[in-house]
Write a protein that holds these residues in place. Structure first.
Motif, PDB file in Angstrom:
ATOM      1  N   LEU A 208      42.824  38.207  35.447  1.00  0.00           N
ATOM      2  CA  LEU A 208      42.663  39.232  36.584  1.00  0.00           C
ATOM      3  C   LEU A 208      43.710  40.558  35.986  1.00  0.00           C
ATOM      4  N   ASP A 209      44.926  40.332  35.798  1.00  0.00           N
ATOM      5  CA  ASP A 209      45.755  41.289  35.317  1.00  0.00           C
ATOM      6  C   ASP A 209      45.474  41.719  33.945  1.00  0.00           C
ATOM      7  N   SER A 210      44.619  41.014  33.112  1.00  0.00           N
ATOM      8  CA  SER A 210      44.218  41.488  31.721  1.00  0.00           C
ATOM      9  C   SER A 210      43.059  42.236  31.771  1.00  0.00           C
ATOM     10  N   GLY A 211      42.661  42.464  33.016  1.00  0.00           N
ATOM     11  CA  GLY A 211      41.045  43.276  32.877  1.00  0.00           C
ATOM     12  C   GLY A 211      39.948  42.423  32.849  1.00  0.00           C
ATOM     13  N   ARG A 212      39.856  41.291  33.062  1.00  0.00           N
ATOM     14  CA  ARG A 212      38.977  40.067  32.698  1.00  0.00           C
ATOM     15  C   ARG A 212      38.532  39.537  34.168  1.00  0.00           C
ATOM     16  N   PRO A 213      38.284  40.454  35.393  1.00  0.00           N
ATOM     17  CA  PRO A 213      37.893  39.528  36.454  1.00  0.00           C
ATOM     18  C   PRO A 213      36.720  38.708  36.707  1.00  0.00           C
ATOM     19  N   GLU A 218      35.474  32.814  37.614  1.00  0.00           N
ATOM     20  CA  GLU A 218      34.989  31.409  36.953  1.00  0.00           C
ATOM     21  C   GLU A 218      36.120  30.535  36.938  1.00  0.00           C
ATOM     22  N   VAL A 219      37.277  31.033  36.242  1.00  0.00           N
ATOM     23  CA  VAL A 219      38.309  29.951  36.216  1.00  0.00           C
ATOM     24  C   VAL A 219      38.744  29.648  37.836  1.00  0.00           C
ATOM     25  N   TYR A 245      40.739  38.214  45.457  1.00  0.00           N
ATOM     26  CA  TYR A 245      41.000  39.241  44.327  1.00  0.00           C
ATOM     27  C   TYR A 245      40.048  39.559  43.490  1.00  0.00           C
ATOM     28  N   ALA A 246      39.473  38.497  42.806  1.00  0.00           N
ATOM     29  CA  ALA A 246      38.665  38.718  41.896  1.00  0.00           C
ATOM     30  C   ALA A 246      37.326  39.370  42.296  1.00  0.00           C
ATOM     31  N   HIS A 247      36.823  38.885  43.697  1.00  0.00           N
ATOM     32  CA  HIS A 247      35.567  39.751  44.296  1.00  0.00           C
ATOM     33  C   HIS A 247      35.993  41.043  44.222  1.00  0.00           C
TER      34      HIS A 247
END
Length: 413
Positions: A208-213, A218-219, A245-247
């Motif tokens: 998430l922090d690396s810009g790959r939400p 998925e993880v 957070y991801a959503h």
């Protein structure tokens, strides 16, 4: 002071380049470079390479000293550990992969020792854990092919998890991802779904922090599936919050709200649960603190932090104010090695993510009252991060005042 860091400073000053000038020639900030040169951060090969490129001068003699320092600094380890860790011993395949009882006891002691020191600014705990993993990962991989040796695999998983969090803390993102994957694989091989899922929470936040939400989502869902029958209340709330957070970052307001509802329900269970001291609980605490104390600077872009969760959070405050009040719950009590001003800075950075500049300024201002006149290490780095991340709110009066105060602290040291 690190000898390599001091040598980098000598090379820079000999070329007549200021710290600010070196920052302009590299991908590192002025405070970060200052921490490398003073020894507050460990100097790695990529840092030497950056100086070489900026100075147009080879610094091959420093690379050998990197290796020497990485070993000599381990002399600070407790004596009963250093004899088992230094030098790394190559073990043959087959029976040599099995750990003795003494080795396992020492590895478990190393994990406890490193956990207690992983939030300090020193590099010794990280070097100790990385050294152990370098010497023993191949043995663990051999053991993972069988269904036995759970104790060794679980200990290896926790040490790899510690290495991942500490690597993330010093912004060695590549190493953090590598150690996280190793930790999750070892925990899974040990047949411990709760520890596996706990380790995956840190991996989720890193994504998430690396810009790959999307990958982070998925993880998080994989971790939920793996631990669906055995998850503790603490693990369930952590995973539900990460899914939310991801959503939220992806802009799916409805899914964000559903996940927040689940997280709120899990919080009631946590309130009635006595905290444990398992490897999974320690991993979850480290992941939560890593989320707060670690990187969050360059994505989605300079001064665009409110684009992360802000829109979904503001939608929630309008539609479900009752949930908004509990959407971002209390942080576990930090270890004594984490200064109180760091918690304040981290809270301020979270408020930027939520698009709440006045609250962010309030938290940052309170943190500044607790800072030394010359902050160093992680404190200085995170103050610089706040300065960078608050760019979009620079015109807000309260934020502007705090930014000016921070600028005085971190750019005139």
């Amino acid at each position: 002071m690190s000898e390599v860091g001091s040598a980098l400073r000598v090379a820079r000053t000999a070329a007549g380049i200021s710290l600010q000038g070196m920052a302009a020639r590299t991908n590192y900030s002025k405070p970060y470079l200052g921490q490398l040169e003073t020894g507050a951060r460990a100097v790695r090969a990529e840092h030497v390479a950056a100086y070489e490129a900026a100075l147009a001068t080879p610094l091959d003699h420093l690379r050998d000293r990197l290796i020497v320092e990485s070993v000599s600094e381990l002399d600070d380890l407790p004596s009963q550990l250093s004899s088992l860790l230094l030098p790394p011993v190559a073990h043959p395949r087959g029976d040599g992969a099995t750990f003795t009882t003494t080795e396992l006891a020492a590895a478990e002691q190393l994990a406890i020792w490193a956990r207690g020191r992983q939030w300090g600014d020193g590099s010794v705990p990280r070097r100790a854990v990385v050294t152990w993993l370098g010497a023993n990962t191949s043995r663990l991989q051999q053991l993972s092919a069988s269904r036995g040796h759970q104790r060794a695999l679980r200990t290896g998983a926790e040490l790899a998890d510690i290495a991942a969090v500490m690597s993330w803390d010093i912004e060695d993102i590549t190493a953090a991802r590598r150690f996280s994957v190793t930790a999750a694989r070892l925990a899974h091989a040990a047949g411990d779904p709760v520890l596996t899922a706990a380790i995956l929470t840190a991996s989720t936040w890193q994504l998430l922090d690396s810009g790959r939400p999307a990958e982070g989502l998925e993880v998080a869902q994989l971790a939920q599936y793996l631990s669906r029958r055995t998850a503790t209340p603490l693990l369930r709330v952590a995973l539900a919050e990460l899914e939310a957070y991801a959503h939220g970052i992806l802009g799916d307001h409805a899914a964000f709200q559903r996940a927040i509802v689940v997280a709120a329900e899990c919080r009631h269970e946590v309130a009635e649960t006595v905290p444990g001291d398992s490897a999974a609980d320690r991993s979850l605490t480290a992941a939560t603190l890593g989320m707060l104390l670690g990187p969050r600077r360059d994505w989605p872009g300079p001064g665009q932090q409110s684009r992360l969760l802000g829109r979904s959070y503001r939608h929630l405050t309008v539609t479900r104010p009752d949930l908004a009040a509990v959407a971002f719950g209390d942080v576990p009590p930090p270890p004594e090695s984490v200064p109180p001003e760091m918690i304040g800075i981290s809270s301020a950075r979270l408020q930027l993510m939520l698009g709440e500049p006045d609250h962010a300024a309030e938290q940052a201002g309170l943190a500044l009252t607790r800072c030394d006149q010359r902050p160093t290490g992680r404190t200085a780095a995170r103050l610089a991060d706040f300065l960078h991340e608050s760019t979009e709110f620079a015109e807000v009066a309260a934020v502007g005042e705090v930014r000016a105060a921070i600028r005085d602290l971190v750019t005139h040291r």
